[in-house]
Design a protein around this motif. Structure first.
Motif, PDB file in Angstrom:
ATOM      1  N   TYR A  31      29.740  54.799  43.621  1.00 31.84           N
ATOM      2  CA  TYR A  31      30.920  55.570  43.232  1.00 31.84           C
ATOM      3  C   TYR A  31      31.114  56.662  44.267  1.00 31.84           C
ATOM      4  O   TYR A  31      30.164  57.350  44.629  1.00 31.84           O
ATOM      5  CB  TYR A  31      30.709  56.240  41.874  1.00 31.84           C
ATOM      6  N   TRP A  32      32.345  56.824  44.733  1.00 30.68           N
ATOM      7  CA  TRP A  32      32.629  57.971  45.594  1.00 30.68           C
ATOM      8  C   TRP A  32      33.396  58.972  44.749  1.00 30.68           C
ATOM      9  O   TRP A  32      34.487  58.708  44.282  1.00 30.68           O
ATOM     10  CB  TRP A  32      33.458  57.558  46.809  1.00 30.68           C
ATOM     11  N   GLY A  33      32.779  60.107  44.536  1.00 30.96           N
ATOM     12  CA  GLY A  33      33.313  61.046  43.568  1.00 30.96           C
ATOM     13  C   GLY A  33      32.504  60.925  42.296  1.00 30.96           C
ATOM     14  O   GLY A  33      31.656  60.042  42.146  1.00 30.96           O
ATOM     15  N   HIS A  34      32.750  61.806  41.341  1.00 30.58           N
ATOM     16  CA  HIS A  34      31.981  61.783  40.107  1.00 30.58           C
ATOM     17  C   HIS A  34      32.439  60.628  39.232  1.00 30.58           C
ATOM     18  O   HIS A  34      33.621  60.535  38.899  1.00 30.58           O
ATOM     19  CB  HIS A  34      32.138  63.105  39.348  1.00 30.58           C
ATOM     20  N   PRO A  35      31.545  59.735  38.830  1.00 29.46           N
ATOM     21  CA  PRO A  35      31.949  58.626  37.963  1.00 29.46           C
ATOM     22  C   PRO A  35      32.357  59.147  36.593  1.00 29.46           C
ATOM     23  O   PRO A  35      31.777  60.104  36.086  1.00 29.46           O
ATOM     24  CB  PRO A  35      30.683  57.772  37.873  1.00 29.46           C
ATOM     25  N   PRO A  36      33.383  58.567  35.999  1.00 35.96           N
ATOM     26  CA  PRO A  36      33.800  59.007  34.666  1.00 35.96           C
ATOM     27  C   PRO A  36      32.761  58.614  33.625  1.00 35.96           C
ATOM     28  O   PRO A  36      31.923  57.748  33.852  1.00 35.96           O
ATOM     29  CB  PRO A  36      35.123  58.253  34.462  1.00 35.96           C
ATOM     30  N   HIS A  37      32.828  59.283  32.450  1.00 38.31           N
ATOM     31  CA  HIS A  37      31.883  58.954  31.377  1.00 38.31           C
ATOM     32  C   HIS A  37      32.068  57.511  30.925  1.00 38.31           C
ATOM     33  O   HIS A  37      31.114  56.816  30.582  1.00 38.31           O
ATOM     34  CB  HIS A  37      32.079  59.917  30.200  1.00 38.31           C
ATOM     35  N   SER A  38      33.314  57.071  30.911  1.00 34.59           N
ATOM     36  CA  SER A  38      33.603  55.695  30.513  1.00 34.59           C
ATOM     37  C   SER A  38      34.623  55.120  31.482  1.00 34.59           C
ATOM     38  O   SER A  38      35.735  55.633  31.596  1.00 34.59           O
ATOM     39  CB  SER A  38      34.154  55.660  29.084  1.00 34.59           C
ATOM     40  N   ASP A  39      34.234  54.090  32.215  1.00 31.52           N
ATOM     41  CA  ASP A  39      35.117  53.492  33.213  1.00 31.52           C
ATOM     42  C   ASP A  39      35.652  52.168  32.675  1.00 31.52           C
ATOM     43  O   ASP A  39      34.990  51.134  32.728  1.00 31.52           O
ATOM     44  CB  ASP A  39      34.354  53.268  34.523  1.00 31.52           C
ATOM     45  N   LYS A  40      36.867  52.208  32.132  1.00 23.14           N
ATOM     46  CA  LYS A  40      37.459  51.009  31.544  1.00 23.14           C
ATOM     47  C   LYS A  40      37.708  49.934  32.594  1.00 23.14           C
ATOM     48  O   LYS A  40      37.699  48.744  32.292  1.00 23.14           O
ATOM     49  CB  LYS A  40      38.766  51.369  30.835  1.00 23.14           C
ATOM     50  N   LEU A  41      37.939  50.362  33.834  1.00 27.85           N
ATOM     51  CA  LEU A  41      38.187  49.386  34.893  1.00 27.85           C
ATOM     52  C   LEU A  41      36.937  48.544  35.155  1.00 27.85           C
ATOM     53  O   LEU A  41      37.009  47.318  35.261  1.00 27.85           O
ATOM     54  CB  LEU A  41      38.629  50.103  36.172  1.00 27.85           C
ATOM     55  N   ILE A  42      35.783  49.201  35.244  1.00 28.51           N
ATOM     56  CA  ILE A  42      34.539  48.476  35.500  1.00 28.51           C
ATOM     57  C   ILE A  42      34.218  47.528  34.349  1.00 28.51           C
ATOM     58  O   ILE A  42      33.677  46.434  34.538  1.00 28.51           O
ATOM     59  CB  ILE A  42      33.378  49.471  35.725  1.00 28.51           C
ATOM     60  N   ASP A  43      34.572  47.933  33.137  1.00 26.52           N
ATOM     61  CA  ASP A  43      34.295  47.092  31.970  1.00 26.52           C
ATOM     62  C   ASP A  43      35.157  45.836  31.943  1.00 26.52           C
ATOM     63  O   ASP A  43      34.827  44.871  31.253  1.00 26.52           O
ATOM     64  CB  ASP A  43      34.524  47.894  30.682  1.00 26.52           C
ATOM     65  N   ASN A  44      36.261  45.850  32.685  1.00 24.04           N
ATOM     66  CA  ASN A  44      37.175  44.701  32.696  1.00 24.04           C
ATOM     67  C   ASN A  44      36.822  43.792  33.877  1.00 24.04           C
ATOM     68  O   ASN A  44      37.419  43.851  34.944  1.00 24.04           O
ATOM     69  CB  ASN A  44      38.619  45.192  32.805  1.00 24.04           C
ATOM     70  N   ARG A  45      35.843  42.923  33.680  1.00 21.87           N
ATOM     71  CA  ARG A  45      35.353  42.077  34.770  1.00 21.87           C
ATOM     72  C   ARG A  45      36.420  41.108  35.265  1.00 21.87           C
ATOM     73  O   ARG A  45      36.492  40.791  36.456  1.00 21.87           O
ATOM     74  CB  ARG A  45      34.128  41.287  34.306  1.00 21.87           C
ATOM     75  N   GLU A  46      37.259  40.643  34.350  1.00 26.32           N
ATOM     76  CA  GLU A  46      38.306  39.703  34.760  1.00 26.32           C
ATOM     77  C   GLU A  46      39.262  40.362  35.753  1.00 26.32           C
ATOM     78  O   GLU A  46      39.631  39.769  36.778  1.00 26.32           O
ATOM     79  CB  GLU A  46      39.076  39.222  33.534  1.00 26.32           C
ATOM     80  N   LEU A  47      39.649  41.608  35.467  1.00 27.51           N
ATOM     81  CA  LEU A  47      40.538  42.339  36.362  1.00 27.51           C
ATOM     82  C   LEU A  47      39.842  42.645  37.685  1.00 27.51           C
ATOM     83  O   LEU A  47      40.435  42.499  38.760  1.00 27.51           O
ATOM     84  CB  LEU A  47      41.007  43.639  35.699  1.00 27.51           C
ATOM     85  N   ILE A  48      38.573  43.059  37.616  1.00 33.99           N
ATOM     86  CA  ILE A  48      37.810  43.355  38.835  1.00 33.99           C
ATOM     87  C   ILE A  48      37.756  42.124  39.738  1.00 33.99           C
ATOM     88  O   ILE A  48      38.000  42.200  40.948  1.00 33.99           O
ATOM     89  CB  ILE A  48      36.380  43.817  38.487  1.00 33.99           C
ATOM     90  N   ASN A  49      37.437  40.979  39.160  1.00 33.71           N
ATOM     91  CA  ASN A  49      37.335  39.744  39.951  1.00 33.71           C
ATOM     92  C   ASN A  49      38.674  39.389  40.594  1.00 33.71           C
ATOM     93  O   ASN A  49      38.735  38.941  41.741  1.00 33.71           O
ATOM     94  CB  ASN A  49      36.852  38.591  39.071  1.00 33.71           C
ATOM     95  N   GLN A  50      39.754  39.601  39.847  1.00 33.70           N
ATOM     96  CA  GLN A  50      41.082  39.308  40.385  1.00 33.70           C
ATOM     97  C   GLN A  50      41.414  40.240  41.549  1.00 33.70           C
ATOM     98  O   GLN A  50      41.934  39.810  42.581  1.00 33.70           O
ATOM     99  CB  GLN A  50      42.143  39.447  39.292  1.00 33.70           C
ATOM    100  N   LEU A  51      41.096  41.530  41.386  1.00 32.87           N
ATOM    101  CA  LEU A  51      41.365  42.511  42.439  1.00 32.87           C
ATOM    102  C   LEU A  51      40.596  42.171  43.716  1.00 32.87           C
ATOM    103  O   LEU A  51      41.144  42.213  44.824  1.00 32.87           O
ATOM    104  CB  LEU A  51      40.985  43.914  41.964  1.00 32.87           C
ATOM    105  N   LEU A  52      39.328  41.834  43.557  1.00 30.85           N
ATOM    106  CA  LEU A  52      38.495  41.525  44.721  1.00 30.85           C
ATOM    107  C   LEU A  52      38.953  40.239  45.403  1.00 30.85           C
ATOM    108  O   LEU A  52      38.917  40.122  46.630  1.00 30.85           O
ATOM    109  CB  LEU A  52      37.033  41.402  44.296  1.00 30.85           C
ATOM    110  N   LEU A  53      39.404  39.284  44.600  1.00 30.62           N
ATOM    111  CA  LEU A  53      39.833  38.001  45.146  1.00 30.62           C
ATOM    112  C   LEU A  53      41.178  38.102  45.863  1.00 30.62           C
ATOM    113  O   LEU A  53      41.379  37.512  46.932  1.00 30.62           O
ATOM    114  CB  LEU A  53      39.926  36.970  44.013  1.00 30.62           C
ATOM    115  N   ASP A  54      42.108  38.860  45.283  1.00 26.25           N
ATOM    116  CA  ASP A  54      43.475  38.917  45.825  1.00 26.25           C
ATOM    117  C   ASP A  54      43.631  39.878  46.992  1.00 26.25           C
ATOM    118  O   ASP A  54      44.631  39.823  47.714  1.00 26.25           O
ATOM    119  CB  ASP A  54      44.455  39.332  44.719  1.00 26.25           C
ATOM    120  N   SER A  55      42.679  40.772  47.188  1.00 30.75           N
ATOM    121  CA  SER A  55      42.819  41.791  48.235  1.00 30.75           C
ATOM    122  C   SER A  55      42.760  41.168  49.625  1.00 30.75           C
ATOM    123  O   SER A  55      42.270  40.054  49.815  1.00 30.75           O
ATOM    124  CB  SER A  55      41.731  42.852  48.086  1.00 30.75           C
ATOM    125  N   SER A  56      43.271  41.930  50.608  1.00 29.13           N
ATOM    126  CA  SER A  56      43.350  41.433  51.983  1.00 29.13           C
ATOM    127  C   SER A  56      42.855  42.499  52.947  1.00 29.13           C
ATOM    128  O   SER A  56      43.006  43.698  52.706  1.00 29.13           O
ATOM    129  CB  SER A  56      44.803  41.076  52.317  1.00 29.13           C
TER     130      SER A  56
END
Length: 387
Positions: A31-56
């Motif tokens: 994490y760059w910066g202070h990580p939040p107490h609850s990171d909803k983005l990290i909990d959403n693995r489907e969205l994370i995988n899509q972001l990593l796959l679609d990026s350029s």
């Protein structure tokens, strides 16, 4: 030891006030910066995988979670940087250098500038804001979808035997504006032709407003081609578009469109026909001469127009267009200017001065004097009069 990349990452978390997540392959490594107490983005693995796959690697990739929430992904050699979600709001021109609250919003332009700092630092590139927009919004899928919609629309038009209004009529109309030819413009407007205007909105009023805005854009450019200063042309265009948007009925929109065509054509005509300008200048010169020699009389517009051999309406129009004031206001200012000399250099009573310049009363003279000069005749005399 901190690197230039570290400095940019620190800058981004201060400005955007969101964490930056560093991924290697599909694994969160920092994490760059202070990580939040609850990171909803990290909990959403489907969205994370899509972001990593679609990026350029070639440009910052944007994923819109809503109209105002966006996540950005910037790809390095082995690491991907997930930034956001960031709140954008292009209805505001707010582009802070350093955000002050956690719910800060940013313009799209500002966000793109910040993302390009990191993108260009990682890849040594020179991306512009427009590159981010083009690569994220002009996809092949969107182009194909638009082509399909055009094909369906064309098919519907053929089935309904719909024909657009003729192009050559539009060309004649715009040429009339460019040439400053009001007679040709009126002929073109009154032409009868087969064809109809397309439906460009959910209601007849909205559709007509959209058509008028397109028409106004073409008129502005035709007038520029005819010699109108582009700033003047676009300023007129902007005001007409605002008026069209404020219109509440179809008739007002049609009237505004016709008014714009006539105004642009007249402006081009006045610029390109010096004979008309010379004639106008001679009339104005004659008018001013009469006023200067009759300052001690009551000057009537009827008599003034007769002296200039024109109608009252025409004299009022060309005087206002060339002098940016009315005939009566010009007369009052000239009378007041001349009366100032009497206040300064003579001992004439103020009521006598008022009478000399054909004012009905001293109070009327005083009110006109104060409106134009900003003080009463007595105060002016006491301030600037001879010692």
């Amino acid at each position: 030891m901190k690197t230039a990349l570290d400095a940019i990452l620190n800058h981004l978390i201060r400005v955007l006030r969101v964490p930056i997540r560093l991924f290697q392959q599909d694994r969160l490594i920092q994490y760059w910066g202070h990580p939040p107490h609850s990171d909803k983005l990290i909990d959403n693995r489907e969205l994370i995988n899509q972001l990593l796959l679609d990026s350029s690697k070639d440009f910052p990739y944007l994923k819109y979670l809503s109209a105002q929430k966006v996540i950005a992904v910037i790809s390095g050699k082995n690491i991907k940087y997930l930034i956001g979600p960031v709140t954008i709001n292009d209805s505001s021109e707010k582009t802070p250098v350093f955000a002050q609250t956690d719910d800060s919003t940013y313009s799209t332009e500002f966000l793109f500038e910040e993302l390009n700092l990191l993108q260009n630092a990682i890849h040594g590139s020179d991306l512009q804001n427009s590159d981010i927009f083009i690569n994220n919004h002009l996809s092949e899928n969107k182009i194909r979808n638009n082509d399909a919609q055009i094909a369906r629309y064309s098919s519907d038009n053929q089935e309904n035997e719909f024909v657009h209004n003729p192009y050559d009529q539009e060309v004649r109309e715009l040429r009339s504006v460019t040439e400053g030819n009001l007679s040709a413009l009126k002929e073109s407007i009154h032409e009868s032709y087969e064809g109809s205007f397309a439906t460009l909105g959910p209601t007849k009023l909205r559709s007509l407003k959209n058509l008028a805005i397109v028409d106004l854009a073409l008129l502005a450019r035709a007038a520029i081609k005819g010699g109108i200063d582009y700033e003047q042309s676009f300023t007129i265009n902007d005001q007409y578009i605002r008026s069209v948007e404020q219109a509440n009925n179809v008739q007002d929109v049609i009237a505004l469109s016709l008014q714009a065509k006539i105004q642009y054509t007249e402006l081009v005509h006045n610029i390109n026909y010096p004979v008309e300008k010379t004639k106008t200048n001679l009339i104005i010169k004659r008018c001013k001469k009469y006023i200067q020699t009759h300052l001690h009389n009551k000057i009537h517009l009827e008599k003034l127009a007769k002296y200039c051999n024109v109608s009252e309406q025409y004299l009022s129009k060309i005087f206002h267009n060339t002098q940016q004031t009315t005939v009566n206001e010009y007369i009052q200012r000239e009378k007041i200017e001349a009366s100032k000399r009497d206040l300064i250099y003579t001992d004439l009573p103020i009521n006598t001065i008022a009478l000399n310049f054909a004012y009905a009363s001293t109070s009327h003279y005083g009110s006109v004097f104060k409106r134009i000069i900003g003080m009463t005749p007595l105060k002016y005399r006491n301030t600037f009069g001879k010692v």
